[in-house]
Motif scaffolding. Structure first.
Motif, mmCIF file in Angstrom:
data_model
loop_
_atom_site.group_PDB
_atom_site.id
_atom_site.type_symbol
_atom_site.label_atom_id
_atom_site.label_comp_id
_atom_site.label_asym_id
_atom_site.label_seq_id
_atom_site.Cartn_x
_atom_site.Cartn_y
_atom_site.Cartn_z
ATOM 1 N N ARG A 1 0.829 -1.209 0.000
ATOM 2 C CA ARG A 1 0.000 0.000 0.000
ATOM 3 C C ARG A 1 0.860 1.255 0.000
ATOM 4 O O ARG A 1 0.441 2.307 -0.488
ATOM 5 C CB ARG A 1 -0.924 0.004 1.226
ATOM 6 C CG ARG A 1 -1.972 -1.106 1.232
ATOM 7 C CD ARG A 1 -2.673 -1.181 2.574
ATOM 8 N NE ARG A 1 -1.714 -1.492 3.651
ATOM 9 C CZ ARG A 1 -2.057 -1.616 4.925
ATOM 10 N NH1 ARG A 1 -3.316 -1.450 5.293
ATOM 11 N NH2 ARG A 1 -1.142 -1.898 5.843
ATOM 12 N N ARG A 2 2.061 1.149 0.539
ATOM 13 C CA ARG A 2 2.948 2.315 0.629
ATOM 14 C C ARG A 2 4.228 2.153 -0.186
ATOM 15 O O ARG A 2 4.918 3.140 -0.452
ATOM 16 C CB ARG A 2 3.317 2.571 2.093
ATOM 17 C CG ARG A 2 2.146 2.940 2.987
ATOM 18 C CD ARG A 2 2.612 3.287 4.382
ATOM 19 N NE ARG A 2 3.271 2.155 5.020
ATOM 20 C CZ ARG A 2 3.927 2.211 6.185
ATOM 21 N NH1 ARG A 2 4.030 3.378 6.812
ATOM 22 N NH2 ARG A 2 4.475 1.141 6.715
ATOM 23 N N GLU A 3 4.559 0.943 -0.581
ATOM 24 C CA GLU A 3 5.806 0.697 -1.302
ATOM 25 C C GLU A 3 5.501 0.299 -2.743
ATOM 26 O O GLU A 3 4.708 -0.606 -2.987
ATOM 27 C CB GLU A 3 6.611 -0.409 -0.608
ATOM 28 C CG GLU A 3 6.988 -0.058 0.823
ATOM 29 C CD GLU A 3 7.752 -1.189 1.496
ATOM 30 O OE1 GLU A 3 8.979 -1.260 1.325
ATOM 31 O OE2 GLU A 3 7.107 -2.012 2.181
ATOM 32 N N GLU A 4 6.158 0.968 -3.678
ATOM 33 C CA GLU A 4 5.884 0.759 -5.095
ATOM 34 C C GLU A 4 6.749 -0.364 -5.668
ATOM 35 O O GLU A 4 7.653 -0.133 -6.481
ATOM 36 C CB GLU A 4 6.128 2.060 -5.876
ATOM 37 C CG GLU A 4 5.159 3.177 -5.540
ATOM 38 C CD GLU A 4 3.718 2.838 -5.938
ATOM 39 O OE1 GLU A 4 3.536 2.163 -6.963
ATOM 40 O OE2 GLU A 4 2.797 3.236 -5.209
ATOM 41 N N PHE A 5 6.467 -1.583 -5.238
ATOM 42 C CA PHE A 5 7.163 -2.751 -5.772
ATOM 43 C C PHE A 5 6.160 -3.652 -6.484
ATOM 44 O O PHE A 5 4.992 -3.742 -6.093
ATOM 45 C CB PHE A 5 7.853 -3.531 -4.647
ATOM 46 C CG PHE A 5 8.990 -2.801 -3.997
ATOM 47 C CD1 PHE A 5 10.205 -2.677 -4.645
ATOM 48 C CD2 PHE A 5 8.841 -2.231 -2.743
ATOM 49 C CE1 PHE A 5 11.264 -1.993 -4.053
ATOM 50 C CE2 PHE A 5 9.883 -1.540 -2.138
ATOM 51 C CZ PHE A 5 11.099 -1.419 -2.802
ATOM 52 N N ASP A 6 6.661 -4.332 -7.533
ATOM 53 C CA ASP A 6 5.812 -5.311 -8.215
ATOM 54 C C ASP A 6 5.703 -6.592 -7.407
ATOM 55 O O ASP A 6 4.675 -7.286 -7.458
ATOM 56 C CB ASP A 6 6.388 -5.630 -9.607
ATOM 57 C CG ASP A 6 6.388 -4.427 -10.524
ATOM 58 O OD1 ASP A 6 5.302 -3.872 -10.748
ATOM 59 O OD2 ASP A 6 7.469 -4.036 -11.000
ATOM 60 N N ALA A 7 6.775 -6.917 -6.674
ATOM 61 C CA ALA A 7 6.788 -8.147 -5.876
ATOM 62 C C ALA A 7 7.884 -8.016 -4.827
ATOM 63 O O ALA A 7 8.695 -7.089 -4.855
ATOM 64 C CB ALA A 7 7.038 -9.365 -6.761
ATOM 65 N N ALA A 8 7.913 -8.973 -3.907
ATOM 66 C CA ALA A 8 8.934 -8.964 -2.852
ATOM 67 C C ALA A 8 9.166 -10.389 -2.371
ATOM 68 O O ALA A 8 8.305 -11.268 -2.522
ATOM 69 C CB ALA A 8 8.496 -8.078 -1.685
ATOM 70 N N ASN B 1 -2.350 -8.122 -5.351
ATOM 71 C CA ASN B 1 -3.334 -8.718 -6.255
ATOM 72 C C ASN B 1 -3.371 -8.013 -7.606
ATOM 73 O O ASN B 1 -3.616 -8.639 -8.639
ATOM 74 C CB ASN B 1 -4.723 -8.672 -5.610
ATOM 75 C CG ASN B 1 -4.804 -9.590 -4.402
ATOM 76 O OD1 ASN B 1 -4.244 -10.674 -4.402
ATOM 77 N ND2 ASN B 1 -5.486 -9.148 -3.361
ATOM 78 N N ARG B 2 -3.093 -6.704 -7.613
ATOM 79 C CA ARG B 2 -3.153 -5.937 -8.854
ATOM 80 C C ARG B 2 -2.088 -6.365 -9.858
ATOM 81 O O ARG B 2 -2.215 -6.127 -11.054
ATOM 82 C CB ARG B 2 -2.981 -4.444 -8.569
ATOM 83 C CG ARG B 2 -1.611 -4.065 -8.011
ATOM 84 C CD ARG B 2 -1.437 -2.564 -7.836
ATOM 85 N NE ARG B 2 -0.103 -2.216 -7.374
ATOM 86 C CZ ARG B 2 0.273 -2.153 -6.116
ATOM 87 N NH1 ARG B 2 -0.626 -2.423 -5.163
ATOM 88 N NH2 ARG B 2 1.515 -1.827 -5.782
ATOM 89 N N ALA B 3 -1.005 -6.986 -9.384
ATOM 90 C CA ALA B 3 0.091 -7.371 -10.268
ATOM 91 C C ALA B 3 -0.041 -8.796 -10.787
ATOM 92 O O ALA B 3 0.787 -9.252 -11.561
ATOM 93 C CB ALA B 3 1.430 -7.225 -9.533
ATOM 94 N N GLY B 4 -1.079 -9.492 -10.402
ATOM 95 C CA GLY B 4 -1.212 -10.900 -10.754
ATOM 96 C C GLY B 4 -1.364 -11.174 -12.230
ATOM 97 O O GLY B 4 -1.127 -12.282 -12.699
ATOM 98 N N SER B 5 -1.771 -10.165 -13.002
ATOM 99 C CA SER B 5 -2.001 -10.384 -14.427
ATOM 100 C C SER B 5 -0.746 -10.188 -15.260
ATOM 101 O O SER B 5 -0.780 -10.366 -16.480
ATOM 102 C CB SER B 5 -3.093 -9.421 -14.925
ATOM 103 O OG SER B 5 -2.698 -8.069 -14.722
ATOM 104 N N SER B 6 0.373 -9.809 -14.659
ATOM 105 C CA SER B 6 1.612 -9.572 -15.403
ATOM 106 C C SER B 6 2.243 -10.896 -15.818
ATOM 107 O O SER B 6 2.700 -11.665 -14.965
ATOM 108 C CB SER B 6 2.600 -8.775 -14.548
ATOM 109 O OG SER B 6 3.877 -8.770 -15.143
ATOM 110 N N GLY C 1 -3.697 -12.904 3.894
ATOM 111 C CA GLY C 1 -4.313 -13.032 2.583
ATOM 112 C C GLY C 1 -4.524 -11.742 1.824
ATOM 113 O O GLY C 1 -5.243 -11.734 0.820
ATOM 114 N N SER C 2 -3.902 -10.653 2.243
ATOM 115 C CA SER C 2 -4.068 -9.382 1.535
ATOM 116 C C SER C 2 -3.218 -9.306 0.278
ATOM 117 O O SER C 2 -3.273 -8.322 -0.450
ATOM 118 C CB SER C 2 -3.711 -8.216 2.459
ATOM 119 O OG SER C 2 -2.342 -8.275 2.833
ATOM 120 N N MET C 3 -2.401 -10.331 0.028
ATOM 121 C CA MET C 3 -1.537 -10.374 -1.149
ATOM 122 C C MET C 3 -1.427 -11.813 -1.637
ATOM 123 O O MET C 3 -1.847 -12.750 -0.962
ATOM 124 C CB MET C 3 -0.150 -9.819 -0.811
ATOM 125 C CG MET C 3 0.580 -10.612 0.261
ATOM 126 S SD MET C 3 2.146 -9.854 0.797
ATOM 127 C CE MET C 3 1.527 -8.608 1.940
#
Length: 301
Positions: A139-146, A276-281, A155-157
């Protein structure tokens, strides 16, 4: 044998004019689509026919129709221009690097694999940010994954297990072959214990599983990172407690050895996570699947 002379190809603009004209079979309409005059269209078609040596259109009072040669050439020219369009689009696509965050303790395992990934997939670049933190807040860090360490995230990710933490003592071969024995657990009393954290919980957890205690556990040397502890251990300065999954490269290369076979699972693990927003990449999914294969190979050793 003399080389055959290179055949002079028809001019590309004339072929494009033929393609547009063949689609509508009308000089006037083709001129509108190409933003040139009707006379220019007619001259380019006539020049192309002269170059090819056969007619492409039958001129009729009510318009145009393709000749047999024109009908045969048309789909092939369509394919050529489609390939050109595809090539231009692909080259023009800006390759955005995947932004990945990982704790420093993961570097001994992760960094060599990311370097290998970039060799195999230079079209999917990855920019890695290291941190002493073990978690991530998308929510605060602009990463695609970690990559995160600890208990399984909530379960928020999206969460994918990489491997479990497995503690085991390690040291250099020179220390193991040195004058001070290291064949029994009690022999650890005669060696400097190296701690990869500011506390001694890793050694304590392993010793508890081994069913023993050591009087010198509080006299060891502490480090801020696993990497520092492993480096000092590889130089023969003591026995470190390390994560077997993370130090596989050091063990394979002989920089470190395991004086005891016991590996203790701590209940902590490493996870690959993404919002969840990055799951389609598709690029992110490819990287994830590749890393999971790498992890499975290590677990199988």
């Amino acid at each position: 044998m003399p080389a055959r002379p290179m055949k002079r190809l028809p001019p590309l603009p004339a072929l494009h004019t033929f393609l547009i004209t063949a689609q509508c079979c009308n000089f006037t309409r083709a001129a509108e689509l190409l933003h040139i005059t009707q006379g220019a269209v007619s001259r380019q078609i006539s020049g192309l026919e002269s170059h090819l040596g056969y007619s492409l259109f039958q001129r009729q009072a009510r318009g145009l129709s393709l000749t047999a040669q024109g009908r045969e050439l048309f789909p092939r020219i369509q394919q050529v221009f489609a390939l050109i369009d595809e090539a231009v689009d692909q080259v023009g696509v800006k390759r955005e690097a995947l932004q990945l965050k990982a704790p420093t303790c993961m570097m001994r395992w992760l960094l060599p694999r990311l370097l290998q990934w970039q060799k195999e997939r230079p079209d999917v670049p990855v920019e890695l940010t290291t941190t002493v933190q073990h978690a991530v807040d998308f929510r605060r860090e602009e990463f695609d994954a970690a990559v995160v360490y600890g208990a399984r995230p909530d379960g928020s990710m999206q969460v994918h297990h990489i491997f479990d933490e497995q503690l085991t003592p390690v040291c250099s071969q020179s220390l193991l072959d040195g004058p001070t024995p290291l064949s029994e657990l009690s022999d650890l009393e005669q060696h400097m214990l190296l701690h990869p954290t500011r506390d001694q919980r890793d050694w304590e957890q392993w010793l508890k599983a081994a069913g023993t205690t050591l009087s010198n556990i509080s006299k060891g040397q502490h480090f801020d990172t696993l990497d520092l502890a492993m480096t000092v251990a590889s130089q023969g300065s003591g026995v470190a407690i390390g994560d077997w999954a993370l130090i596989g490269e050091d063990l394979s290369a002989g920089r470190l050895v395991m004086p005891f076979d016991l590996r203790v699972k701590t209940g902590q693990a490493y996870y690959f996570v993404y919002p969840n927003r990055a799951g389609s990449s598709p690029q992110l999914q490819e990287l994830l699947e590749w890393l999971l294969v790498q992890a499975a190979q290590r677990e199988g050793q």
